[in-house]
Design a protein around this motif. Structure first.
Motif, PDB file in Angstrom:
ATOM      1  N   LYS A 150       0.784  -1.139  -0.068  1.00 29.13           N
ATOM      2  CA  LYS A 150      -0.059  -0.139   0.227  1.00 29.13           C
ATOM      3  C   LYS A 150       0.887   1.349  -0.033  1.00 29.13           C
ATOM      4  CE  LYS A 150      -3.963  -2.439   2.505  1.00 29.13           C
ATOM      5  NZ  LYS A 150      -4.623  -2.215   3.747  1.00 29.13           N
ATOM      6  N   ASP A 151       0.312   2.467  -0.620  1.00 33.09           N
ATOM      7  CA  ASP A 151       1.068   3.462  -0.441  1.00 33.09           C
ATOM      8  C   ASP A 151       1.169   4.165   0.929  1.00 33.09           C
ATOM      9  OD1 ASP A 151       2.111   5.817  -1.319  1.00 33.09           O
ATOM     10  OD2 ASP A 151       0.037   6.969  -1.826  1.00 33.09           O
ATOM     11  N   VAL A 152       2.476   4.357   1.300  1.00 32.75           N
ATOM     12  CA  VAL A 152       2.758   5.019   2.560  1.00 32.75           C
ATOM     13  C   VAL A 152       3.457   6.528   2.278  1.00 32.75           C
ATOM     14  CG1 VAL A 152       4.191   4.970   4.795  1.00 32.75           C
ATOM     15  CG2 VAL A 152       3.100   2.873   3.459  1.00 32.75           C
ATOM     16  N   ARG A 153       2.692   7.570   2.859  1.00 32.27           N
ATOM     17  CA  ARG A 153       3.304   8.775   2.804  1.00 32.27           C
ATOM     18  C   ARG A 153       3.424   9.587   4.135  1.00 32.27           C
ATOM     19  NH1 ARG A 153      -0.644  12.361  -0.803  1.00 32.27           N
ATOM     20  NH2 ARG A 153       0.912  13.789  -0.077  1.00 32.27           N
ATOM     21  N   THR A 154       4.468  10.508   4.365  1.00 33.58           N
ATOM     22  CA  THR A 154       4.663  11.246   5.590  1.00 33.58           C
ATOM     23  C   THR A 154       4.259  12.534   5.431  1.00 33.58           C
ATOM     24  OG1 THR A 154       7.026  10.244   5.576  1.00 33.58           O
ATOM     25  CG2 THR A 154       6.614  12.087   6.955  1.00 33.58           C
ATOM     26  N   PHE A 155       3.511  12.809   6.703  1.00 29.71           N
ATOM     27  CA  PHE A 155       2.639  14.053   6.927  1.00 29.71           C
ATOM     28  C   PHE A 155       3.276  14.434   8.470  1.00 29.71           C
ATOM     29  CE2 PHE A 155      -0.138  11.744   4.560  1.00 29.71           C
ATOM     30  CZ  PHE A 155      -0.586  12.494   3.593  1.00 29.71           C
ATOM     31  N   ALA A 156       3.469  15.792   8.498  1.00 29.60           N
ATOM     32  CA  ALA A 156       3.551  16.381   9.633  1.00 29.60           C
ATOM     33  C   ALA A 156       2.583  16.502  10.508  1.00 29.60           C
ATOM     34  CB  ALA A 156       4.213  17.823   9.408  1.00 29.60           C
ATOM     35  N   VAL A 157       2.479  16.000  11.868  1.00 28.50           N
ATOM     36  CA  VAL A 157       1.428  15.986  12.633  1.00 28.50           C
ATOM     37  C   VAL A 157       1.973  16.671  14.123  1.00 28.50           C
ATOM     38  CG1 VAL A 157      -0.467  14.627  13.937  1.00 28.50           C
ATOM     39  CG2 VAL A 157       0.220  14.020  11.673  1.00 28.50           C
ATOM     40  N   GLY A 159       3.849  19.145  14.451  1.00 24.13           N
ATOM     41  CA  GLY A 159       5.263  19.543  14.011  1.00 24.13           C
ATOM     42  C   GLY A 159       6.172  18.250  14.045  1.00 24.13           C
ATOM     43  N   GLU A 160       5.625  17.010  13.966  1.00 27.09           N
ATOM     44  CA  GLU A 160       6.414  15.797  14.032  1.00 27.09           C
ATOM     45  C   GLU A 160       5.873  15.151  12.734  1.00 27.09           C
ATOM     46  OE1 GLU A 160       6.863  11.470  16.408  1.00 27.09           O
ATOM     47  OE2 GLU A 160       5.773  13.234  17.237  1.00 27.09           O
ATOM     48  N   GLU A 161       6.959  14.740  11.872  1.00 23.81           N
ATOM     49  CA  GLU A 161       6.741  13.848  10.603  1.00 23.81           C
ATOM     50  C   GLU A 161       6.534  12.426  11.287  1.00 23.81           C
ATOM     51  OE1 GLU A 161       9.671  14.439   7.638  1.00 23.81           O
ATOM     52  OE2 GLU A 161       8.912  16.256   7.075  1.00 23.81           O
ATOM     53  N   ARG A 162       5.361  12.037  10.630  1.00 21.73           N
ATOM     54  CA  ARG A 162       4.750  10.599  10.709  1.00 21.73           C
ATOM     55  C   ARG A 162       4.551   9.907   9.400  1.00 21.73           C
ATOM     56  NH1 ARG A 162       1.022  11.494  15.951  1.00 21.73           N
ATOM     57  NH2 ARG A 162       2.367  12.409  17.342  1.00 21.73           N
ATOM     58  N   GLU A 163       4.613   8.436   9.530  1.00 22.88           N
ATOM     59  CA  GLU A 163       4.209   7.684   8.122  1.00 22.88           C
ATOM     60  C   GLU A 163       2.757   7.509   8.441  1.00 22.88           C
ATOM     61  OE1 GLU A 163       7.180   4.763   7.821  1.00 22.88           O
ATOM     62  OE2 GLU A 163       7.982   5.621   6.054  1.00 22.88           O
TER      63      GLU A 163
END
Length: 258
Positions: A150-157, A159-163
């Motif tokens: 599956k597609d995995v992307r990184t987002f900032a939540v 101020g912390e980047e998470r996959e």
């Protein structure tokens, strides 16, 4: 007045064809739409794709369809109470898409809300995201069908980047649910634990069929007590409060002490 009531469970499910996809409410044996399931069994519908938290037990709930080899594929989060399920899956007779429970709930809710997909942290770093989970075995025990990557992307939540892993929504041809009460417009009230997967399963179906214990006239239900509005419900069958309800595991204390 829009009266959505149907005379019998058999009539309500009569147009469900072979090969249909069906979202089914219930959690364990709580809130299972057994009258509708039994009617589906009686009419002989087969090759079904079922989306439900679990598949009942060997002789109850969705388990009766499984025993009759009417289910081709199931999307579920828990299958541990059904020995026939285990046998069919390991022998290659049944395809299973095992899905984390919260993810399954959101996939159904999203499907009913017109949302195509969503990102979640659940499953990141596991085979849920990376693929390779067995979905169907071959007769020799090898994996015939495995889950895709599956597609995995990184987002900032905060101020912390998470996959996050991308999960597609689920929308089905039909849905079968059980409710405590309904009015003729299809507004539903669920009883305690039977609320579980029933509202979101109802939302996901293009045609929702609800079996209800008590049918009232429009206006009799307190609007604040309605758990699912009638816009999601298309057919209602009154089954009465005396319908059999089973308990998976009854636990009692020896001696009757406090």
């Amino acid at each position: 007045m829009i009266d959505k009531t149907i005379g019998s469970a058999a009539e309500a499910v009569a147009d469900i064809p072979d090969g249909a996809s069906i979202a089914v409410g219930g959690f364990g044996l709580s809130g299972n739409p057994t009258a509708l399931i039994d009617a589906l069994l009686a009419q002989g519908t087969t090759d079904l794709e079922i989306v439900s938290n679990n598949c009942g037990v060997d002789d109850w709930g969705l388990g009766v369809l499984l025993q009759a080899h009417r289910i081709r594929r199931i999307v579920a989060s828990y299958v541990g109470e059904n020995k026939e399920f285990e046998r069919q899956f390991l022998s290659g007779e049944l395809e299973l898409e095992l899905t984390p429970q919260g993810t399954l709930a959101e996939k159904l809710r999203a499907g009913g809300s017109g949302i195509a997909a969503f990102f979640t942290q659940t499953g990141v770093g596991t085979q849920v995201a990376e693929g390779g989970l067995p979905r169907r075995y071959a007769a020799d025990g090898s994996v015939a069908v495995a889950s895709p990557k599956k597609d995995v992307r990184t987002f900032a939540v905060r101020g912390e980047e998470r996959e996050f892993v991308l999960e597609e929504a689920i929308a089905t041809d039909f849905s079968l649910v059980h409710a405590l009460a309904a009015d003729r417009h299809g507004n539903l009230v669920f009883n305690k634990a039977a609320r579980n997967f029933n509202p979101i399963a109802a939302m996901a179906g293009r045609i929702c069929i609800a079996q209800v214990e008590r049918l009232v006239e429009p206006g009799e239900l307190d609007p604040d007590a309605v758990h699912l509005p009638g816009v999601y419900v298309h057919r209602i069958v009154e089954v009465g409060s005396g319908i059999e309800k089973r308990i998976e595991k009854r636990t009692v204390r020896a001696g009757g002490g406090n």
